[in-house]
Design a protein around this motif. Sequence first.
Motif, PDB file in Angstrom:
ATOM      1  N   HIS A  25     105.720  72.620 109.008  1.00 20.83           N
ATOM      2  CA  HIS A  25     107.089  72.614 108.500  1.00 20.83           C
ATOM      3  C   HIS A  25     107.972  71.663 109.300  1.00 20.83           C
ATOM      4  O   HIS A  25     109.193  71.727 109.227  1.00 20.83           O
ATOM      5  CB  HIS A  25     107.668  74.039 108.550  1.00 20.83           C
ATOM      6  N   SER A  26     107.378  70.771 110.060  1.00 19.62           N
ATOM      7  CA  SER A  26     108.121  69.801 110.869  1.00 19.62           C
ATOM      8  C   SER A  26     108.647  68.680 109.989  1.00 19.62           C
ATOM      9  O   SER A  26     108.113  68.416 108.913  1.00 19.62           O
ATOM     10  CB  SER A  26     107.207  69.203 111.929  1.00 19.62           C
ATOM     11  N   PRO A  27     109.669  67.975 110.470  1.00 22.31           N
ATOM     12  CA  PRO A  27     110.110  66.778 109.737  1.00 22.31           C
ATOM     13  C   PRO A  27     108.981  65.748 109.720  1.00 22.31           C
ATOM     14  O   PRO A  27     108.089  65.777 110.561  1.00 22.31           O
ATOM     15  CB  PRO A  27     111.282  66.253 110.576  1.00 22.31           C
ATOM     16  N   LEU A  28     109.054  64.838 108.765  1.00 22.12           N
ATOM     17  CA  LEU A  28     107.989  63.833 108.687  1.00 22.12           C
ATOM     18  C   LEU A  28     108.325  62.608 109.518  1.00 22.12           C
ATOM     19  O   LEU A  28     109.480  62.338 109.816  1.00 22.12           O
ATOM     20  CB  LEU A  28     107.686  63.458 107.240  1.00 22.12           C
ATOM     21  N   VAL A  29     107.287  61.903 109.911  1.00 17.45           N
ATOM     22  CA  VAL A  29     107.417  60.647 110.640  1.00 17.45           C
ATOM     23  C   VAL A  29     106.680  59.577 109.841  1.00 17.45           C
ATOM     24  O   VAL A  29     105.838  59.882 109.003  1.00 17.45           O
ATOM     25  CB  VAL A  29     106.844  60.731 112.081  1.00 17.45           C
ATOM     26  N   GLU A  49     115.784  52.355 120.735  1.00 17.12           N
ATOM     27  CA  GLU A  49     115.554  52.869 122.089  1.00 17.12           C
ATOM     28  C   GLU A  49     114.119  53.358 122.286  1.00 17.12           C
ATOM     29  O   GLU A  49     113.770  53.859 123.341  1.00 17.12           O
ATOM     30  CB  GLU A  49     116.545  53.984 122.399  1.00 17.12           C
ATOM     31  N   GLY A  50     113.291  53.269 121.250  1.00 21.00           N
ATOM     32  CA  GLY A  50     111.898  53.675 121.353  1.00 21.00           C
ATOM     33  C   GLY A  50     111.633  55.133 121.031  1.00 21.00           C
ATOM     34  O   GLY A  50     110.525  55.624 121.217  1.00 21.00           O
ATOM     35  N   VAL A  51     112.629  55.845 120.517  1.00 20.18           N
ATOM     36  CA  VAL A  51     112.471  57.254 120.147  1.00 20.18           C
ATOM     37  C   VAL A  51     111.964  57.325 118.712  1.00 20.18           C
ATOM     38  O   VAL A  51     112.505  56.670 117.812  1.00 20.18           O
ATOM     39  CB  VAL A  51     113.819  58.005 120.275  1.00 20.18           C
ATOM     40  N   VAL A  52     110.925  58.122 118.490  1.00 16.22           N
ATOM     41  CA  VAL A  52     110.346  58.256 117.151  1.00 16.22           C
ATOM     42  C   VAL A  52     111.379  58.859 116.205  1.00 16.22           C
ATOM     43  O   VAL A  52     112.017  59.862 116.514  1.00 16.22           O
ATOM     44  CB  VAL A  52     109.074  59.134 117.180  1.00 16.22           C
ATOM     45  N   ILE A  53     111.537  58.220 115.058  1.00 15.51           N
ATOM     46  CA  ILE A  53     112.495  58.683 114.049  1.00 15.51           C
ATOM     47  C   ILE A  53     111.802  59.707 113.161  1.00 15.51           C
ATOM     48  O   ILE A  53     110.689  59.473 112.685  1.00 15.51           O
ATOM     49  CB  ILE A  53     112.985  57.514 113.173  1.00 15.51           C
ATOM     50  N   SER A  54     112.477  60.841 112.929  1.00 19.80           N
ATOM     51  CA  SER A  54     111.929  61.836 112.013  1.00 19.80           C
ATOM     52  C   SER A  54     112.862  61.956 110.814  1.00 19.80           C
ATOM     53  O   SER A  54     114.060  61.697 110.900  1.00 19.80           O
ATOM     54  CB  SER A  54     111.762  63.185 112.711  1.00 19.80           C
ATOM     55  N   TYR A  55     112.278  62.334 109.693  1.00 20.91           N
ATOM     56  CA  TYR A  55     113.008  62.427 108.436  1.00 20.91           C
ATOM     57  C   TYR A  55     112.795  63.810 107.847  1.00 20.91           C
ATOM     58  O   TYR A  55     111.711  64.376 107.935  1.00 20.91           O
ATOM     59  CB  TYR A  55     112.514  61.363 107.450  1.00 20.91           C
ATOM     60  N   ASN A  56     113.853  64.344 107.218  1.00 20.94           N
ATOM     61  CA  ASN A  56     113.768  65.671 106.630  1.00 20.94           C
ATOM     62  C   ASN A  56     113.269  65.656 105.193  1.00 20.94           C
ATOM     63  O   ASN A  56     112.776  66.660 104.700  1.00 20.94           O
ATOM     64  CB  ASN A  56     115.134  66.365 106.689  1.00 20.94           C
ATOM     65  N   HIS A  57     113.389  64.505 104.526  1.00 18.72           N
ATOM     66  CA  HIS A  57     113.022  64.403 103.114  1.00 18.72           C
ATOM     67  C   HIS A  57     112.265  63.106 102.852  1.00 18.72           C
ATOM     68  O   HIS A  57     112.504  62.100 103.511  1.00 18.72           O
ATOM     69  CB  HIS A  57     114.269  64.437 102.228  1.00 18.72           C
ATOM     70  N   GLU A  60     114.399  59.890 102.314  1.00 19.73           N
ATOM     71  CA  GLU A  60     114.830  59.123 103.487  1.00 19.73           C
ATOM     72  C   GLU A  60     113.767  58.099 103.879  1.00 19.73           C
ATOM     73  O   GLU A  60     114.079  56.965 104.227  1.00 19.73           O
ATOM     74  CB  GLU A  60     115.113  60.058 104.658  1.00 19.73           C
ATOM     75  N   GLY A  61     112.504  58.510 103.821  1.00 24.03           N
ATOM     76  CA  GLY A  61     111.406  57.592 104.108  1.00 24.03           C
ATOM     77  C   GLY A  61     111.307  56.486 103.068  1.00 24.03           C
ATOM     78  O   GLY A  61     111.060  55.322 103.393  1.00 24.03           O
ATOM     79  N   TYR A  62     111.503  56.851 101.787  1.00 18.40           N
ATOM     80  CA  TYR A  62     111.500  55.849 100.719  1.00 18.40           C
ATOM     81  C   TYR A  62     112.549  54.787 100.991  1.00 18.40           C
ATOM     82  O   TYR A  62     112.302  53.586 100.844  1.00 18.40           O
ATOM     83  CB  TYR A  62     111.815  56.483  99.363  1.00 18.40           C
ATOM     84  N   ASP A  63     113.756  55.220 101.352  1.00 18.50           N
ATOM     85  CA  ASP A  63     114.856  54.280 101.575  1.00 18.50           C
ATOM     86  C   ASP A  63     114.531  53.282 102.676  1.00 18.50           C
ATOM     87  O   ASP A  63     114.812  52.090 102.547  1.00 18.50           O
ATOM     88  CB  ASP A  63     116.142  55.042 101.896  1.00 18.50           C
ATOM     89  N   VAL A  64     113.926  53.762 103.766  1.00 15.34           N
ATOM     90  CA  VAL A  64     113.548  52.877 104.867  1.00 15.34           C
ATOM     91  C   VAL A  64     112.517  51.857 104.393  1.00 15.34           C
ATOM     92  O   VAL A  64     112.631  50.661 104.668  1.00 15.34           O
ATOM     93  CB  VAL A  64     112.990  53.695 106.058  1.00 15.34           C
ATOM     94  N   CYS A  65     111.517  52.330 103.673  1.00 12.09           N
ATOM     95  CA  CYS A  65     110.466  51.430 103.196  1.00 12.09           C
ATOM     96  C   CYS A  65     111.004  50.422 102.184  1.00 12.09           C
ATOM     97  O   CYS A  65     110.663  49.239 102.246  1.00 12.09           O
ATOM     98  CB  CYS A  65     109.326  52.241 102.587  1.00 12.09           C
ATOM     99  N   LEU A  66     111.834  50.871 101.271  1.00 11.86           N
ATOM    100  CA  LEU A  66     112.397  49.961 100.280  1.00 11.86           C
ATOM    101  C   LEU A  66     113.232  48.875 100.954  1.00 11.86           C
ATOM    102  O   LEU A  66     113.197  47.714 100.539  1.00 11.86           O
ATOM    103  CB  LEU A  66     113.230  50.731  99.258  1.00 11.86           C
TER     104      LEU A  66
END
Length: 101
Positions: A25-29, A49-57, A60-66
């Motif tokens: 149930h963790s956010p996705l990376v 800053e090198g911190v792994v970004i996590s996404y709740n939905h 959000e990942g689609y938007d980054v990739c697009l």
Amino acid sequence: MNIERLQELKAQQMIKAVNFIEAGHSPLVIEIEYVDQGQCLRALLTDDEGVVISYNHLKEGYDVCLKAGIRKANLVQIETDDEVCQSAYARYHRESIPLVF
């Protein structure tokens, strides 16, 4: 790997796969598989800053990739019980769901 590097790899056609990884149930990376100097490497998407970004939905990942010009990825869901049983590296890539957006 930050978003600027992701865009560079996409422009150079060095990306092999993009994986949205969700454990329990963790956010996705977002994991990027790419080729560099003949080697296949993997890196998680991070901020400046090198911190792994996590996404709740997924959206959000689609938007980054697009934004980077990427229109397909794999959804990889890891069961929490599987994580505990793995010895070294989970070979979860065989159990992925292809996404096109």
